[in-house]
Design a protein around this motif. Structure first.
Motif, PDB file in Angstrom:
ATOM      1  N   GLU A   1       0.831  -1.207   0.000  1.00 43.94           N
ATOM      2  CA  GLU A   1       0.000   0.000   0.000  1.00 43.94           C
ATOM      3  C   GLU A   1       0.867   1.259   0.000  1.00 43.94           C
ATOM      4  N   GLU A   2       1.955   1.211   0.790  1.00 45.80           N
ATOM      5  CA  GLU A   2       2.864   2.364   0.819  1.00 45.80           C
ATOM      6  C   GLU A   2       3.514   2.580  -0.544  1.00 45.80           C
ATOM      7  N   LEU A   3       3.939   1.509  -1.200  1.00 45.39           N
ATOM      8  CA  LEU A   3       4.581   1.622  -2.514  1.00 45.39           C
ATOM      9  C   LEU A   3       3.607   2.116  -3.574  1.00 45.39           C
ATOM     10  N   GLU A   4       2.366   1.647  -3.492  1.00 45.56           N
ATOM     11  CA  GLU A   4       1.352   2.118  -4.441  1.00 45.56           C
ATOM     12  C   GLU A   4       1.177   3.627  -4.310  1.00 45.56           C
ATOM     13  N   ALA A   5       1.143   4.129  -3.086  1.00 46.08           N
ATOM     14  CA  ALA A   5       0.990   5.571  -2.862  1.00 46.08           C
ATOM     15  C   ALA A   5       2.201   6.334  -3.394  1.00 46.08           C
ATOM     16  N   GLU A   6       3.401   5.800  -3.149  1.00 45.25           N
ATOM     17  CA  GLU A   6       4.609   6.468  -3.641  1.00 45.25           C
ATOM     18  C   GLU A   6       4.665   6.474  -5.156  1.00 45.25           C
ATOM     19  N   ARG A   7       4.232   5.377  -5.787  1.00 39.96           N
ATOM     20  CA  ARG A   7       4.252   5.318  -7.252  1.00 39.96           C
ATOM     21  C   ARG A   7       3.320   6.367  -7.849  1.00 39.96           C
ATOM     22  N   ARG A   8       2.148   6.538  -7.242  1.00 42.46           N
ATOM     23  CA  ARG A   8       1.214   7.540  -7.765  1.00 42.46           C
ATOM     24  C   ARG A   8       1.839   8.939  -7.758  1.00 42.46           C
ATOM     25  N   VAL A   9       2.607   9.237  -6.693  1.00 41.02           N
ATOM     26  CA  VAL A   9       3.271  10.541  -6.617  1.00 41.02           C
ATOM     27  C   VAL A   9       4.347  10.656  -7.695  1.00 41.02           C
ATOM     28  N   LEU A  10       5.209   9.650  -7.805  1.00 44.95           N
ATOM     29  CA  LEU A  10       6.316   9.698  -8.758  1.00 44.95           C
ATOM     30  C   LEU A  10       5.819   9.764 -10.208  1.00 44.95           C
ATOM     31  N   GLN A  11       4.696   9.129 -10.465  1.00 45.53           N
ATOM     32  CA  GLN A  11       4.154   9.132 -11.825  1.00 45.53           C
ATOM     33  C   GLN A  11       3.502  10.470 -12.177  1.00 45.53           C
ATOM     34  N   ASN A  12       3.198  11.305 -11.187  1.00 42.25           N
ATOM     35  CA  ASN A  12       2.450  12.554 -11.423  1.00 42.25           C
ATOM     36  C   ASN A  12       3.147  13.765 -10.818  1.00 42.25           C
ATOM     37  N   VAL A  13       4.487  13.773 -10.847  1.00 40.87           N
ATOM     38  CA  VAL A  13       5.243  14.867 -10.234  1.00 40.87           C
ATOM     39  C   VAL A  13       4.886  16.203 -10.865  1.00 40.87           C
ATOM     40  N   GLY A  14       4.801  16.279 -12.203  1.00 44.54           N
ATOM     41  CA  GLY A  14       4.519  17.540 -12.891  1.00 44.54           C
ATOM     42  C   GLY A  14       3.175  18.118 -12.492  1.00 44.54           C
ATOM     43  N   ARG A  15       2.131  17.297 -12.548  1.00 48.05           N
ATOM     44  CA  ARG A  15       0.799  17.783 -12.203  1.00 48.05           C
ATOM     45  C   ARG A  15       0.719  18.177 -10.735  1.00 48.05           C
ATOM     46  N   ILE A  16       1.364  17.384  -9.889  1.00 51.84           N
ATOM     47  CA  ILE A  16       1.329  17.703  -8.452  1.00 51.84           C
ATOM     48  C   ILE A  16       2.049  19.028  -8.193  1.00 51.84           C
ATOM     49  N   SER A  17       3.225  19.235  -8.831  1.00 48.19           N
ATOM     50  CA  SER A  17       4.009  20.442  -8.613  1.00 48.19           C
ATOM     51  C   SER A  17       3.246  21.680  -9.087  1.00 48.19           C
ATOM     52  N   GLU A  18       2.649  21.565 -10.280  1.00 51.21           N
ATOM     53  CA  GLU A  18       1.892  22.702 -10.808  1.00 51.21           C
ATOM     54  C   GLU A  18       0.732  23.061  -9.890  1.00 51.21           C
ATOM     55  N   GLY A  19      -0.014  22.060  -9.454  1.00 48.16           N
ATOM     56  CA  GLY A  19      -1.164  22.307  -8.579  1.00 48.16           C
ATOM     57  C   GLY A  19      -0.751  22.861  -7.238  1.00 48.16           C
TER      58      GLY A  19
END
Length: 552
Positions: free
Chosen positions: A207-225
């Motif tokens: 579960e922890e790895l799944e959460a980390e993967r979601r962040v790493l896969q969406n760094v650009g969108r997360i940073s912009e937001g």
């Protein structure tokens, strides 16, 4: 002792009440008059099986009630069941419903039928024609011998030891079978455990790895937001922080005119602090956030390895670890099977030694009682017009069983010069009736005054034998209350109390009734039993029988 019996809507009986007395009570009547109904109803009070077929046609329920003189020996059983009985009388009730189910009460306390069966030995014993056939059974003969020897509880305890010994034997067989299966699977379990151990899993890791993967896969969108949110909250000229701060200052300036506005300014201070803290955390979050392809590859690789294990061992890391624990338990059980087997073998040997010792003690007690029972029954049988009868209780070694190491067989010789043989090979119906009565007489305990019921124990006998049976029943009734259903006038003549059972028609329906006979009515019933009809000659013979019976 049975004092009174009440029957309602049972078989052809609509309603009847009969009071019984100490001594010998006989019930007579034409064949099919319903004499055995009284015995069957009493059997229900002793915990016998109930059936909807017992109900009188058209009745919704049947009821049988008995009033007994309560023996002191029964009080501990009743106390243990939580039943308080006041006085010396015990009332037992049994009700049968149309569904076939039944309900029971002891002195108005609802009880299971099993408790009636436990109580029955203290109240009475029913001996019918089927009990004579039970004498053919070696199990029944052994039970009678144990009852006579007072070793029934010892036999029960031995049975418990035997069953425990057999349980060990069964467990060893199961261990052999299971060990073969475990040895076949041992390498597989070891491989599975090692494969899971090699992954070095941690609970919740997937579960922890799944959460980390979601962040790493969406760094650009997360940073912009996150940057936009930071600007709106704090950095823009018209940010939320600036607006709240400005509003607070204006309201604070107005406090000198209206204190309520100052109170509103106070309410805005926590919001100002919260916005400031949130903006600070957003700033730090954005500063830490960066694209990391290498870490994303590591996470993807780790999740792929975990997914591979999930396909084999479970849908989550928790289930995989549980599977690993089970495999490890199977490995340990297989590796330690020899220790467990040795423990079971030791227990089996201990039980075998205990069984053998107790069985020999029981066998010795039975052997001593067998000779005594044989002599007593032989004396009884000879008093019942079988002057040359021989009765022996033969005890021979047998295989281990729940009842011990003895085979028991009742042997009888009814004629001079004939070797004793098994009772079912040589005894006629009349002889069997007398032997059964003799055995019952010898085995019955003298410790408590009970009700002994004999249902047509006179089957197959007549003449001198019938007179002897009557005398024996009379003697038996000196200690216990005896109820006897009989067709023979010779036996009825010895009765202390005589009851006639007859059928009659009421409003187009058959019903049965019981009437206690005295004086002339009893004489006429005896004469009917002698000749089938009342004649002067039969009346004289009946009077003679009654005089003989009362003189004993």
């Amino acid at each position: 002792m049975l004092l009174e019996l009440l029957i309602e809507n049972y078989a052809v009986v609509e309603k009847l009440a009969v009071r019984f007395h100490p001594g010998l009570n006989v019930l007579t009547g034409e064949t099919g008059s319903g004499k055995s109904i009284v015995v069957d109803a009493l059997g229900l009070l002793f915990g016998g099986r109930a059936s909807a077929e017992m109900l009188r046609t058209g009745a919704a329920r049947a009821r049988v009630s008995g009033v007994f003189e309560l023996p002191a020996e029964a009080r501990p059983l009743l106390d243990q069941a939580g039943i308080a009985v006041e006085g010396d009388d015990l009332i037992v009730d049994r009700e049968i419903l149309g569904s076939g189910k039944s309900r029971a009460w002891i002195s108005s306390w609802p009880v299971p039928a099993a408790l009636l069966r436990d109580l029955a030995p203290y109240l009475g014993d029913i001996h019918g024609q089927h009990d004579q056939q039970r004498l053919f059974s070696h199990e029944a003969q052994l039970a009678l011998l144990d009852s006579f020897a007072g070793s029934a509880s010892q036999a029960d305890a031995l049975g418990e030891i035997y069953r425990a010994w057999r349980a060990c034997e069964a467990e060893l067989k199961e261990l052999d079978r299971a060990e073969q299966e475990r040895l076949r699977l041992l390498d597989l379990w070891r491989f599975q455990r090692n494969e899971i151990d090699g992954a070095n899993l941690k609970p919740g890791e997937d579960e922890e790895l799944e959460a980390e993967r979601r962040v790493l896969q969406n760094v650009g969108r997360i940073s912009e937001g996150a940057v936009t949110a930071y600007s709106v909250l704090y950095d823009a000229p018209e940010s939320a922080y600036a607006a709240v701060r400005t509003a607070g200052k204006r309201l604070e300036e107005l406090r000198r005119f209206d204190d309520n506005l100052g109170r509103l300014a106070d309410l805005l201070k926590p919001a100002e602090i919260a916005i400031d803290e949130a903006a600070g955390e957003l700033r730090d979050y954005v500063a830490r956030l960066e694209a990391d392809p290498d870490r994303l590859e590591e996470v993807e690789s780790r999740l792929a390895a975990i997914d591979k294990l999930k396909r084999k061992y479970g849908t989550s890391v928790g289930e995989i670890l549980a599977f690993r624990a089970e495999a490890h338990a199977q490995i340990e059980a297989t590796e330690n099977a020899s220790e467990h087997r040795a423990a079971v073998e030791r227990r089996q040997k201990e039980l075998a030694a205990e069984y053998e010792g107790q069985a020999r003690k029981l066998s010795a007690r039975r052997a001593k009682a067998a000779g005594e029972l044989g002599r007593k029954v032989e004396t009884e049988v000879r008093s019942l017009a079988m002057d040359r009868a021989v009765f022996q209780v033969q005890l021979t070694p047998g295989p281990w069983s729940a009842t011990g190491i003895d085979n028991v067989q009742f042997l009888v010789s009814a004629n001079t010069g004939e070797a004793p043989r098994p009772i079912d090979k040589v005894a006629s119906g009349g002889e069997l009736s007398r032997i059964a009565l003799s055995v019952k007489t010898c085995v019955t305990s003298r410790d408590a005054r009970r009700t002994l019921v004999f249902d047509e124990v006179d089957a197959g006998i007549g003449g001198t034998a019938a007179d002897s049976v009557g005398r024996r029943l009379k003697a038996l009734a000196a200690n216990d209350q005896v109820l006897c259903v009989t067709h023979l006038a010779q036996i009825a003549g010895y009765a202390d109390h005589h009851y006639a059972v007859e059928k009659f028609e009421v409003k187009g329906r058959t019903a049965a009734g019981v009437q206690e006979l005295e004086g002339e009515a009893r004489t006429r019933e005896i004469s009917r039993m002698l000749s089938g009809r009342v004649t002067p000659e039969a009346l004289k013979h009946a009077e003679q029988l009654l005089r003989s019976g009362t003189s004993v």
